[in-house]
Design a protein around this motif. Sequence first.
Motif, PDB file in Angstrom:
ATOM      1  N   GLU A 153      42.403  55.001  36.284  1.00  0.00           N
ATOM      2  CA  GLU A 153      41.856  53.857  35.587  1.00  0.00           C
ATOM      3  C   GLU A 153      42.174  52.583  36.373  1.00  0.00           C
ATOM      4  O   GLU A 153      43.161  52.497  37.088  1.00  0.00           O
ATOM      5  CB  GLU A 153      42.453  53.764  34.176  1.00  0.00           C
ATOM      6  N   GLY A 154      41.323  51.555  36.191  1.00  0.00           N
ATOM      7  CA  GLY A 154      41.550  50.292  36.875  1.00  0.00           C
ATOM      8  C   GLY A 154      41.281  50.415  38.358  1.00  0.00           C
ATOM      9  O   GLY A 154      40.464  51.208  38.790  1.00  0.00           O
ATOM     10  N   PHE A 155      41.995  49.629  39.156  1.00  0.00           N
ATOM     11  CA  PHE A 155      41.790  49.611  40.591  1.00  0.00           C
ATOM     12  C   PHE A 155      42.744  50.570  41.260  1.00  0.00           C
ATOM     13  O   PHE A 155      43.939  50.543  40.998  1.00  0.00           O
ATOM     14  CB  PHE A 155      42.005  48.200  41.152  1.00  0.00           C
ATOM     15  N   PHE A 220      33.178  42.733  36.813  1.00  0.00           N
ATOM     16  CA  PHE A 220      34.090  43.306  37.806  1.00  0.00           C
ATOM     17  C   PHE A 220      34.562  42.231  38.768  1.00  0.00           C
ATOM     18  O   PHE A 220      33.784  41.374  39.197  1.00  0.00           O
ATOM     19  CB  PHE A 220      33.360  44.418  38.575  1.00  0.00           C
ATOM     20  N   SER A 222      36.922  42.177  42.333  1.00  0.00           N
ATOM     21  CA  SER A 222      37.616  43.027  43.298  1.00  0.00           C
ATOM     22  C   SER A 222      39.024  42.505  43.555  1.00  0.00           C
ATOM     23  O   SER A 222      39.321  41.335  43.294  1.00  0.00           O
ATOM     24  CB  SER A 222      36.830  43.073  44.614  1.00  0.00           C
ATOM     25  N   TRP A 261      33.380  50.173  46.418  1.00  0.00           N
ATOM     26  CA  TRP A 261      33.942  50.348  45.086  1.00  0.00           C
ATOM     27  C   TRP A 261      32.920  51.015  44.168  1.00  0.00           C
ATOM     28  O   TRP A 261      31.715  50.824  44.305  1.00  0.00           O
ATOM     29  CB  TRP A 261      34.314  49.006  44.449  1.00  0.00           C
ATOM     30  N   ILE A 263      32.040  51.087  40.087  1.00  0.00           N
ATOM     31  CA  ILE A 263      32.297  50.311  38.872  1.00  0.00           C
ATOM     32  C   ILE A 263      31.764  51.091  37.683  1.00  0.00           C
ATOM     33  O   ILE A 263      30.574  51.435  37.641  1.00  0.00           O
ATOM     34  CB  ILE A 263      31.615  48.929  38.940  1.00  0.00           C
ATOM     35  N   GLN A 264      32.648  51.388  36.721  1.00  0.00           N
ATOM     36  CA  GLN A 264      32.230  52.109  35.533  1.00  0.00           C
ATOM     37  C   GLN A 264      31.563  51.164  34.530  1.00  0.00           C
ATOM     38  O   GLN A 264      31.629  49.947  34.675  1.00  0.00           O
ATOM     39  CB  GLN A 264      33.421  52.823  34.880  1.00  0.00           C
ATOM     40  N   GLY A 267      33.469  48.290  33.131  1.00  0.00           N
ATOM     41  CA  GLY A 267      33.911  47.245  34.035  1.00  0.00           C
ATOM     42  C   GLY A 267      35.091  47.617  34.903  1.00  0.00           C
ATOM     43  O   GLY A 267      35.423  46.895  35.834  1.00  0.00           O
ATOM     44  N   SER A 268      35.769  48.746  34.607  1.00  0.00           N
ATOM     45  CA  SER A 268      36.879  49.155  35.462  1.00  0.00           C
ATOM     46  C   SER A 268      36.324  49.658  36.791  1.00  0.00           C
ATOM     47  O   SER A 268      35.230  50.213  36.858  1.00  0.00           O
ATOM     48  CB  SER A 268      37.714  50.235  34.788  1.00  0.00           C
ATOM     49  N   GLY A 269      37.093  49.445  37.863  1.00  0.00           N
ATOM     50  CA  GLY A 269      36.604  49.808  39.185  1.00  0.00           C
ATOM     51  C   GLY A 269      37.603  50.619  39.969  1.00  0.00           C
ATOM     52  O   GLY A 269      38.817  50.508  39.787  1.00  0.00           O
ATOM     53  N   ASN A 270      37.088  51.463  40.842  1.00  0.00           N
ATOM     54  CA  ASN A 270      37.913  52.250  41.742  1.00  0.00           C
ATOM     55  C   ASN A 270      37.425  52.055  43.167  1.00  0.00           C
ATOM     56  O   ASN A 270      36.221  51.965  43.415  1.00  0.00           O
ATOM     57  CB  ASN A 270      37.826  53.748  41.398  1.00  0.00           C
TER      58      ASN A 270
END
Length: 522
Positions: A153-155, A220, A222, A261, A263-264, A267-270
Amino acid sequence: MATNEDSLSTAMGEIIQLNVGGTRFCTSRQTLMWIPDSFFSSLLSGRISTLRDETGAIFIDRDPTAFAPILNFLRTKELDLRGVNISILRHEAEFYGITPLVRRLQLCEELDRSSCGSVLFHGYLPPPGTIPARKCSAAPATSEERPGPSGAEGFARTGPMSHPTLTGVTGAEDCLTLGPVVDPRKVLIVAGHHNWIVAAYAHFVICYRIKESSGWQQIFSSPYLKWTIERIALNAKVVGGPHGDKDKMVAAASGSSIILWSIQDGGSGNEIGVFSLGVPVDDLFFIGNQLVATSHTGKVGVWNAVTQHWQVQDVVPITSCDTAGSFLLLGCNNGSIYYIDMQKFPLRMKDNDLLVTELYHDASNDAITALSVYLTPKTSVSGNWIEIAYGTSSGAVRVIVQHPETVGSGPQLFQTFTVHRSPVTKIMLSEKHLVSVCADNNHVRTWTVTRFRGMISTQPGSTPLASFKILSLEETESHGSYCSGNDIGPFGERDDQQVFIQKVIPITNKLFVRLSSTGKRY
């Protein structure tokens, strides 16, 4: 006791002869003096020294064109703005101290300018409240450290991005950065896809989404990147991404390095990974699920969302590119146009080779410096008719077409225009127009395109429409993203009227929106 000669002298003194910038004006003292504390009251009362020409007229070294409406206002107390530049007139009125006129002109400017924007204004996105915290590491990332999405979850930062101009760090909080310093709050590039836009600042990106119910919202942000962003790409409609069809993807590039990246929906991003093209990235974009990076040196890099694989291949030095459906078309310096079918790309990965096919070769062997592909709507009668317009290093503009019944023989030369004397830098073929731009101060030539049942026709064929220039001054110390962030276009859907965006001077709050077909300003 006054004599007749004194009376005549007094009467003659009421007539004032003026020489304004070489143009003569004649008026009365009363006209010039009715506004107290103005330039003229000071001039005629002797508080300002006067300079006279050979005829004795008072010389004023100002713009005579702007002075005429000012004098008319002093005579009639009325203002006629037909054919007048309000900004220039207000500037001159301020110099002469004509306060009532200045107030009227300010009102006219306010009526013409609103902070809410005109009909083209769609929304205001405030700058970010906080800049992402800077994070540095002494060790560059390795290929083993960034295999793909983490799923957390998150970055999920797997390591900082390497950059050829960043050689190390000075401490836990400070990074060594070389090159020009860029304002961290200045928007460098803006890109959009469907109902999303991404704004690239110097060291981070922010994505916004619009919905009918809620309007624009920030989705989002970064993490802080230690290098200055030069290219960005956004895909707001990913099918079969790492976390399902609701994924969005955004990529940023600097030098030869690219960070991607996912982005789900919430709004969470990986961070998917950091990739290298090996040479500076010139173009960065998505074709379906594929992230594509190209360099003029002749390298193409592709990342596929399904296979999670990054691949780089050498091709002929690239001078232009365009996309059409699942196809990537490359215009090269040897006069050839090549294509890669991205739908076949996953099947070729085990071969470690992209399927690059030559589509057409220019008879003059000139470099293909601009490329535009137009796919006509599919019909049961004609199938899919491919039309390609391209420009060359010699200034030629050509249109080639591929008929459905002659697919095996390749595209055929349809039209040639030799109206440019400099290399063609941009070209756009749309439903109604053909637009080309050359390197001579962004000189634009346009033609109307005649179509029959959606397909380009020779009866009467393309006819010249307009010639104009999109002039602009570039920054003297330009950063790497300046070219990408200040692209003139044309922008818009190909079945509608497209526009150029003109930014006349580098640092300005004013942009001009101009029709790509005629150059007319909105």
